[in-house]
Design a protein around this motif. Structure first.
Motif, PDB file in Angstrom:
ATOM      1  N   ASN A  63       0.838  -1.189   0.000  1.00  0.00           N
ATOM      2  CA  ASN A  63       0.000   0.000   0.000  1.00  0.00           C
ATOM      3  C   ASN A  63       0.875   1.241   0.000  1.00  0.00           C
ATOM      4  O   ASN A  63       1.697   1.410   0.894  1.00  0.00           O
ATOM      5  N   LEU A  64       0.692   2.082  -1.010  1.00  0.00           N
ATOM      6  CA  LEU A  64       1.457   3.324  -1.117  1.00  0.00           C
ATOM      7  C   LEU A  64       0.530   4.493  -1.374  1.00  0.00           C
ATOM      8  O   LEU A  64      -0.444   4.364  -2.112  1.00  0.00           O
ATOM      9  N   ASN A  65       0.799   5.612  -0.770  1.00  0.00           N
ATOM     10  CA  ASN A  65       0.083   6.854  -1.065  1.00  0.00           C
ATOM     11  C   ASN A  65       1.119   7.928  -1.323  1.00  0.00           C
ATOM     12  O   ASN A  65       1.912   8.248  -0.440  1.00  0.00           O
ATOM     13  N   ASN A  66       1.130   8.464  -2.536  1.00  0.00           N
ATOM     14  CA  ASN A  66       2.088   9.497  -2.889  1.00  0.00           C
ATOM     15  C   ASN A  66       1.347  10.619  -3.611  1.00  0.00           C
ATOM     16  O   ASN A  66       0.311  10.384  -4.244  1.00  0.00           O
ATOM     17  N   SER A  67       1.864  11.832  -3.515  1.00  0.00           N
ATOM     18  CA  SER A  67       1.149  12.986  -4.062  1.00  0.00           C
ATOM     19  C   SER A  67       1.658  13.423  -5.425  1.00  0.00           C
ATOM     20  O   SER A  67       1.084  14.325  -6.039  1.00  0.00           O
ATOM     21  N   PHE A  68       2.738  12.847  -5.931  1.00  0.00           N
ATOM     22  CA  PHE A  68       3.255  13.244  -7.239  1.00  0.00           C
ATOM     23  C   PHE A  68       3.805  12.019  -7.957  1.00  0.00           C
ATOM     24  O   PHE A  68       3.954  10.945  -7.377  1.00  0.00           O
ATOM     25  N   ASN A  69       4.098  12.187  -9.244  1.00  0.00           N
ATOM     26  CA  ASN A  69       4.565  11.070 -10.048  1.00  0.00           C
ATOM     27  C   ASN A  69       5.924  11.374 -10.677  1.00  0.00           C
ATOM     28  O   ASN A  69       6.533  12.420 -10.421  1.00  0.00           O
ATOM     29  N   TYR A  70       6.367  10.470 -11.516  1.00  0.00           N
ATOM     30  CA  TYR A  70       7.691  10.574 -12.152  1.00  0.00           C
ATOM     31  C   TYR A  70       7.808  11.866 -12.960  1.00  0.00           C
ATOM     32  O   TYR A  70       8.839  12.550 -12.927  1.00  0.00           O
ATOM     33  N   ASN A  71       6.761  12.209 -13.716  1.00  0.00           N
ATOM     34  CA  ASN A  71       6.816  13.399 -14.565  1.00  0.00           C
ATOM     35  C   ASN A  71       6.898  14.682 -13.763  1.00  0.00           C
ATOM     36  O   ASN A  71       7.314  15.720 -14.296  1.00  0.00           O
ATOM     37  N   ASP A  72       6.480  14.648 -12.502  1.00  0.00           N
ATOM     38  CA  ASP A  72       6.591  15.831 -11.654  1.00  0.00           C
ATOM     39  C   ASP A  72       8.017  16.031 -11.136  1.00  0.00           C
ATOM     40  O   ASP A  72       8.366  17.134 -10.716  1.00  0.00           O
ATOM     41  N   ILE A  73       8.813  14.977 -11.137  1.00  0.00           N
ATOM     42  CA  ILE A  73      10.177  15.048 -10.595  1.00  0.00           C
ATOM     43  C   ILE A  73      11.205  15.304 -11.697  1.00  0.00           C
ATOM     44  O   ILE A  73      12.174  16.037 -11.505  1.00  0.00           O
ATOM     45  N   PHE A  74      10.965  14.713 -12.868  1.00  0.00           N
ATOM     46  CA  PHE A  74      11.928  14.829 -13.968  1.00  0.00           C
ATOM     47  C   PHE A  74      11.245  15.432 -15.192  1.00  0.00           C
ATOM     48  O   PHE A  74      10.071  15.149 -15.468  1.00  0.00           O
ATOM     49  N   SER A  75      11.985  16.248 -15.918  1.00  0.00           N
ATOM     50  CA  SER A  75      11.479  16.841 -17.159  1.00  0.00           C
ATOM     51  C   SER A  75      12.420  16.487 -18.297  1.00  0.00           C
ATOM     52  O   SER A  75      13.631  16.285 -18.108  1.00  0.00           O
ATOM     53  N   ALA A  76      11.865  16.400 -19.500  1.00  0.00           N
ATOM     54  CA  ALA A  76      12.645  16.009 -20.674  1.00  0.00           C
ATOM     55  C   ALA A  76      13.579  17.133 -21.099  1.00  0.00           C
ATOM     56  O   ALA A  76      13.236  18.321 -21.029  1.00  0.00           O
ATOM     57  N   VAL A  77      14.797  16.759 -21.527  1.00  0.00           N
ATOM     58  CA  VAL A  77      15.756  17.712 -22.084  1.00  0.00           C
ATOM     59  C   VAL A  77      15.473  17.842 -23.567  1.00  0.00           C
ATOM     60  O   VAL A  77      15.518  16.851 -24.315  1.00  0.00           O
ATOM     61  N   GLU A  78      15.139  19.032 -24.004  1.00  0.00           N
ATOM     62  CA  GLU A  78      14.713  19.255 -25.379  1.00  0.00           C
ATOM     63  C   GLU A  78      15.775  18.801 -26.376  1.00  0.00           C
ATOM     64  O   GLU A  78      16.968  19.093 -26.224  1.00  0.00           O
ATOM     65  N   GLY A  79      15.326  18.044 -27.372  1.00  0.00           N
ATOM     66  CA  GLY A  79      16.216  17.585 -28.428  1.00  0.00           C
ATOM     67  C   GLY A  79      16.975  16.319 -28.107  1.00  0.00           C
ATOM     68  O   GLY A  79      17.784  15.874 -28.914  1.00  0.00           O
ATOM     69  N   THR A  80      16.758  15.748 -26.908  1.00  0.00           N
ATOM     70  CA  THR A  80      17.461  14.521 -26.513  1.00  0.00           C
ATOM     71  C   THR A  80      16.458  13.540 -25.910  1.00  0.00           C
ATOM     72  O   THR A  80      15.284  13.850 -25.711  1.00  0.00           O
ATOM     73  N   ASP A  81      16.968  12.346 -25.629  1.00  0.00           N
ATOM     74  CA  ASP A  81      16.162  11.342 -24.942  1.00  0.00           C
ATOM     75  C   ASP A  81      16.400  11.374 -23.430  1.00  0.00           C
ATOM     76  O   ASP A  81      15.901  10.508 -22.705  1.00  0.00           O
ATOM     77  N   SER A  82      17.148  12.350 -22.954  1.00  0.00           N
ATOM     78  CA  SER A  82      17.519  12.417 -21.551  1.00  0.00           C
ATOM     79  C   SER A  82      16.471  13.194 -20.743  1.00  0.00           C
ATOM     80  O   SER A  82      15.626  13.913 -21.299  1.00  0.00           O
ATOM     81  N   VAL A  83      16.543  13.035 -19.441  1.00  0.00           N
ATOM     82  CA  VAL A  83      15.701  13.790 -18.522  1.00  0.00           C
ATOM     83  C   VAL A  83      16.585  14.443 -17.474  1.00  0.00           C
ATOM     84  O   VAL A  83      17.735  14.041 -17.268  1.00  0.00           O
TER      85      VAL A  83
END
Length: 479
Positions: A63-83
């Motif tokens: 059982n887990l309760n969390n208020s944010f997800n992966y996309n809230d912690i990391f953002s994509a670096v434009e023009g690359t596959d990196s975050v």
């Protein structure tokens, strides 16, 4: 230092639980399908005369309760596959009071049987792990933004709450059906639990820290109320016999009831995990000696080194005292209130409110589910739920009875599996039980037996003579 060890343990716990999750409502809405539903209400009992749940295979849940997800912690670096790590995005999503909490349990053994038509007894043993961590948003904003925006402004963080607990429970449950208000069926139940504690870490519930930046020197004054970090078991887990029996003991109780309001409407109420554990063995407490310190500032621009820098600075500024005094930890009490209405011969709609006391704070989860029985072998359920600091989630579960073997599973966030990066919660509860007999059939047979025998009506014989003729002395001869 021991503080660094605690930090490492906390990181590991958070890393593990982020991969697993579950809110309990999808499984709760399966009703009395499995022996494990008794965890939510002591009166719940599957349709069986007798059942056995074996170690490991019968009940595994997280059982887990969390208020944010992966996309809230990391953002994509434009023009690359990196975050890249995006602290501003994380802080914009986070709210004061948000928390990461984890509950896990493994069923060691469960046995249940009926006592006549009105009573039932259940014996059980479970391995349980619980942890909660409240995100200190104000402190994170201060550390990541720097103190330039907070000159002569005191920043107070009172969400310094966190805890981790690992214990085992042994218990016995008893439930009984009563008749009230004329013909209403009321069931009441209780589960008494002996608790054996193995691992504990917790911070005082009223702990706080404040930061004040001087306008002239830009020095930072840190003030606290000298909180205490209580721990137990970290240095004794590998000792012989510790995981079998030790001096860390406690007691808990669950109480519950349900009532048939009408033939189609039933309500249920339960309070689970009332109790505490006294920690006496393997105890180490860390109490800050000073309540105030001043320093020139920190350079946390290198996130890879930020943890070590902050830890070393705090150890230099604040000395602490180590004690071995015993302490007490309370269980995280949960309350379930629900109403179920039969909308089809084999279909029921259930609405549920669940509240949980987590480190002194209350949180609420709401859910509506539909459960349908497909013959005598299969039961399926779907649930829409709303958890704290999250959107709506759609989940479901099922249980199949194949002879005396029952297989079940449930999942709380089906849609989340389509994109793990957006997932805030996952459910995976599963197990195999062994059920013998059908208790519902016996109740129906007894009901049929209790019916008053039908008496064949006798036709009244009508005399052709008027009433004034007294013919009672004559003998009537049947042809």
């Amino acid at each position: 230092m021991y503080i660094k060890k605690i930090a490492v343990v906390a990181v590991l716990v958070i890393s593990v639980v982020t991969a697993k999750a579950q809110s309990d409502l999808s499984f709760y809405h399966l009703g009395e399908l499995t022996p494990q539903n008794n965890l939510f209400n002591p009166v719940f009992f599957p349709d069986a005369d007798f059942y056995v749940s074996l170690p490991g295979i019968s009940g595994i849940s997280t059982n887990l309760n969390n208020s944010f997800n992966y996309n809230d912690i990391f953002s994509a670096v434009e023009g690359t596959d990196s975050v890249r790590f995006d602290p501003e995005g994380l802080l914009s999503t986070m709210k004061s009071g948000d928390r990461l909490s984890f509950n896990g349990s493994v069923s060691l053994l469960q046995v249940g049987f009926h006592l006549g038509q009105a009573g039932a007894i259940q014996l059980f043993a479970n391995e349980r792990v619980k942890s909660s961590f409240y995100y200190p948003k104000h402190m994170l904003e201060y550390l990541l933004h720097g103190n330039g925006d907070f000159i002569d402004q005191e920043v107070v963080e009172n969400n310094l709450r966190g805890g981790l607990s690992y214990y085992r429970e042994y218990g016995v449950g008893y439930s009984r059906q009563l008749t009230v208000l004329g013909s209403k069926k009321l069931r009441v139940g209780i589960r008494a639990k002996f608790l054996q504690g193995f691992l504990q870490a917790q911070v005082d519930e009223d702990a706080y820290v404040s930061f004040l930046t001087d306008a002239e020197s830009f020095n930072v004054r840190i003030s606290t109320n000298q909180p205490v970090l209580h721990t137990a078991g970290f240095d004794t887990m590998d000792e012989d016999g510790y995981l079998i029996s030790n001096a860390n003991k406690g007691f808990g109780v669950d109480i519950g009831a349900d009532m048939e309001i009408t033939p189609k409407l039933k309500v249920a109420f339960s309070i689970n995990d009332i109790g505490s554990i006294n920690w006496k063995e393997g105890v180490k407490n860390y109490e800050l000696i000073e309540s105030e310190a001043t320093f020139g500032g920190l350079d946390l621009r290198d996130l890879d080194e930020a943890g070590d820098i902050l830890s070393d600075t705090l150890e230099q500024l604040f000395d602490y005292e180590e004690t071995t005094n015993s302490f007490k930890s309370k269980l995280n009490t949960r309350i379930f209130a629900s109403g179920a209405y039969q909308v089809l011969p084999n279909g029921t709609v259930t609405g549920t409110i669940m509240t949980r006391n987590d480190l002194g704070k209350q949180s609420f989860t709401y859910g509506v589910g539909y459960t349908h029985k497909v013959g005598r072998m299969l039961t399926v359920s779907t649930t829409v739920s709303k958890k704290p600091s999250q959107g709506f989630a759609i989940g479901g579960g099922f249980g199949a009875r194949l002879g005396f073997m029952q297989v079940y599973t449930s999942i709380d966030n089906v849609i989340g599996f389509t994109d793990i990066r957006k997932m805030q919660n996952i459910n995976m509860r599963f197990g195999i039980n062994f059920l013998f007999g059908r208790f519902s059939n016996k109740k129906q047979e007894d009901a049929d037996t209790d019916k008053t025998p039908r008496v064949k009506p006798v036709k009244e014989k009508i005399s052709p003579f008027p009433d004034e003729y007294d013919l009672d002395h004559l003998e009537i001869i049947d042809n």
